[in-house]
Design a protein around this motif. Sequence first.
Motif, short mmCIF file in Angstrom:
data_model
loop_
_atom_site.label_atom_id
_atom_site.label_comp_id
_atom_site.label_asym_id
_atom_site.label_seq_id
_atom_site.Cartn_x
_atom_site.Cartn_y
_atom_site.Cartn_z
N ALA A 9 0.83 -1.21 0.00
CA ALA A 9 0.00 0.00 0.00
C ALA A 9 0.86 1.26 0.00
O ALA A 9 0.57 2.23 -0.70
CB ALA A 9 -0.93 -0.01 1.21
N LYS A 10 1.95 1.24 0.78
CA LYS A 10 2.86 2.39 0.81
C LYS A 10 3.51 2.61 -0.55
O LYS A 10 3.64 3.75 -1.02
CB LYS A 10 3.94 2.16 1.87
N MET A 11 3.91 1.51 -1.20
CA MET A 11 4.53 1.62 -2.51
C MET A 11 3.54 2.11 -3.56
O MET A 11 3.90 2.84 -4.48
CB MET A 11 5.12 0.26 -2.92
N ALA A 12 2.27 1.71 -3.40
CA ALA A 12 1.23 2.16 -4.34
C ALA A 12 1.04 3.67 -4.24
O ALA A 12 0.88 4.36 -5.26
CB ALA A 12 -0.08 1.44 -4.05
N LEU A 13 1.07 4.21 -3.03
CA LEU A 13 0.90 5.65 -2.85
C LEU A 13 2.07 6.43 -3.45
O LEU A 13 1.93 7.60 -3.79
CB LEU A 13 0.75 5.97 -1.36
N ARG A 14 3.21 5.78 -3.58
CA ARG A 14 4.39 6.42 -4.16
C ARG A 14 4.56 6.08 -5.64
O ARG A 14 5.59 6.38 -6.24
CB ARG A 14 5.65 5.98 -3.40
N ASN A 15 3.54 5.43 -6.21
CA ASN A 15 3.57 5.00 -7.61
C ASN A 15 4.75 4.06 -7.91
O ASN A 15 5.33 4.09 -9.00
CB ASN A 15 3.63 6.21 -8.55
N LYS A 16 5.11 3.24 -6.93
CA LYS A 16 6.20 2.27 -7.10
C LYS A 16 5.70 0.85 -6.84
O LYS A 16 6.47 -0.03 -6.45
CB LYS A 16 7.35 2.60 -6.15
N TYR A 17 4.43 0.64 -7.08
CA TYR A 17 3.83 -0.67 -6.77
C TYR A 17 4.40 -1.73 -7.71
O TYR A 17 4.34 -1.59 -8.93
CB TYR A 17 2.31 -0.59 -6.96
N PRO A 18 4.97 -2.82 -7.16
CA PRO A 18 5.54 -3.87 -8.03
C PRO A 18 4.44 -4.67 -8.71
O PRO A 18 3.46 -5.07 -8.08
CB PRO A 18 6.34 -4.74 -7.05
N HIS A 19 4.58 -4.89 -9.99
CA HIS A 19 3.59 -5.66 -10.75
C HIS A 19 3.50 -7.08 -10.18
O HIS A 19 4.47 -7.61 -9.63
CB HIS A 19 3.99 -5.72 -12.22
N PHE A 20 2.31 -7.70 -10.33
CA PHE A 20 2.15 -9.03 -9.73
C PHE A 20 3.11 -10.06 -10.32
O PHE A 20 3.52 -11.00 -9.63
CB PHE A 20 0.70 -9.53 -9.80
N PHE A 21 3.51 -9.91 -11.57
CA PHE A 21 4.48 -10.84 -12.13
C PHE A 21 5.87 -10.64 -11.51
O PHE A 21 6.66 -11.58 -11.41
CB PHE A 21 4.55 -10.69 -13.65
N THR A 22 6.19 -9.42 -11.10
CA THR A 22 7.44 -9.16 -10.39
C THR A 22 7.40 -9.79 -9.00
O THR A 22 8.39 -10.39 -8.54
CB THR A 22 7.70 -7.65 -10.28
N GLN A 23 6.28 -9.66 -8.32
CA GLN A 23 6.12 -10.27 -7.01
C GLN A 23 6.28 -11.80 -7.10
O GLN A 23 6.85 -12.44 -6.21
CB GLN A 23 4.76 -9.92 -6.43
N MET A 24 5.77 -12.37 -8.18
CA MET A 24 5.88 -13.81 -8.37
C MET A 24 7.33 -14.24 -8.51
O MET A 24 7.73 -15.30 -7.99
CB MET A 24 5.08 -14.22 -9.62
N ASN A 25 8.14 -13.45 -9.18
CA ASN A 25 9.57 -13.76 -9.33
C ASN A 25 10.26 -13.83 -7.97
O ASN A 25 11.08 -14.72 -7.70
CB ASN A 25 10.23 -12.70 -10.21
N PHE A 26 9.92 -12.89 -7.10
CA PHE A 26 10.49 -12.88 -5.75
C PHE A 26 10.09 -14.15 -4.99
O PHE A 26 10.90 -14.75 -4.28
CB PHE A 26 10.02 -11.63 -5.00
N ALA A 27 8.82 -14.56 -5.14
CA ALA A 27 8.34 -15.76 -4.45
C ALA A 27 9.07 -17.01 -4.91
O ALA A 27 9.42 -17.89 -4.10
CB ALA A 27 6.83 -15.91 -4.67
N LEU A 28 9.32 -17.12 -6.21
CA LEU A 28 10.05 -18.27 -6.74
C LEU A 28 11.47 -18.33 -6.19
O LEU A 28 11.98 -19.41 -5.85
CB LEU A 28 10.07 -18.22 -8.27
N LEU A 29 12.11 -17.17 -6.09
CA LEU A 29 13.48 -17.12 -5.56
C LEU A 29 13.50 -17.55 -4.10
O LEU A 29 14.37 -18.34 -3.68
CB LEU A 29 14.04 -15.70 -5.70
#
Length: 445
Positions: free
Chosen positions: A289-309
């Motif tokens: 939510a904080k990142m969204a307010l700063r227009n730096k929200y990570p795309h869900f496909f980017t979040q998925m990459n972190f989860a795989l790692l």
Amino acid sequence: MKQKSQPKGMYILAFTEVFERLSYYTLSFLLVLYASATVENKGLGWSNERALALVGLYTMAAYTLPILGSFIADRFIGRYKAVILGGFVIILGHFLLFFSDYSNFFYIGLACVASGTGFFKPCMPALLGQLYSPDDLRRESGFSWYYFGINLGAMIAGISSGLLLQHFGFRVALASAGVGMIFGMIVFFAGRKHLVLDKVIRKSKHDEKNHQPITRKQKKALISLLIAFVFFAIWAIIYNIAISGTLTLFIENQTNKTLFNYNIPATFFQSLESLTIISSTPVITYFLAKMALRNKYPHFFTQMNFALLLCSISLFYFSYLAYIGQNSLTGEKPFQYYEIAFFIILFSVSETVISPVMMSAISLIAPMKLKSLFQAFYLATFGLTGIIAAKIGAISLEFPFKTFLTLSFILLIGTVLYFFLKGKMIKTAMEAAKEQAALHYGSKK
């Protein structure tokens, strides 16, 4: 700029899901123990391999039947009524399991719970997705809270099933979740005014938006979604090994579970997975939510990459434990409870990210008339990989180090490959989302 609060319907759906997952995980945690327990201990007396096969078959049924359930929901009865029907069948199944001493009732009860899940499970996230517009930044946080409800139910299942098994035996433990499911369905029915009640999708001049042809941009986005499914399937195999029957047998037979002279039930460790997700969900959603307010929200496909790692790291850690265990000369159980606990915590953080991300991606990318079907394919991924995981799990009981090290490298290679693919996937997903917003909600391009 203050972010809007979540719609009330999200809380209704998340709360209802607590009890459906209490039902599913009660069986998932107990099945391998019940099947592998001796007849003298009121079990089925099966081998570990056969017990894992039963868990794999149940997992496959519970997660592939939603394909049929979603089709019936979308074409004939609607998602809301499908949830009501599924809940009733699940309740019936649990009460039949109370008579599990009679083999016919046991198998019919299992079939009822799996069939009810087929109607219930794909329609709940589809109903949740209907509460948000395509450009609503609350969507992924909403799915994270929904996943919070899933894991609250799983955590309760791990604790309650273990305690009921210790004090009352398998019959009561297997049937217990039916009582909670009754309460969950009462809440769902009472809160229906806060939901977007869908209509059955039929071809009609008055309902053309659900029957628009799939555009070129949507087709490209669907290809990206299918690529994500491939990598999610690799993760799901690990999930079914790590959080299902295989790990339960490792804990029951090869782990020192004594803490202050108390023998910790194996199902308690499964609750640790859910407790980790429950604890980490508010933290993750806060930072998102904080990142969204700063227009730096990570795309869900980017979040998925972190989860795989993160999942890959957890597997390398378990491989290390297996290596130490197989070279131990003490003759004692090779694993310690705190070592297994740390592995579960590490893996569970990856789950906190990847599962709600996949549900959110489907709700956004899939065409309106196919959303329930794609949610069903998401669930079927768990089911189909459950059979594969049962086979690999049986091998890992005999060769834990080699098996988990091989899985670690496969996932690591997949994580690197996904990193190079996700840029194009993000682009196609964003283009399709903008198009859907204009098509279905009248948003400006």
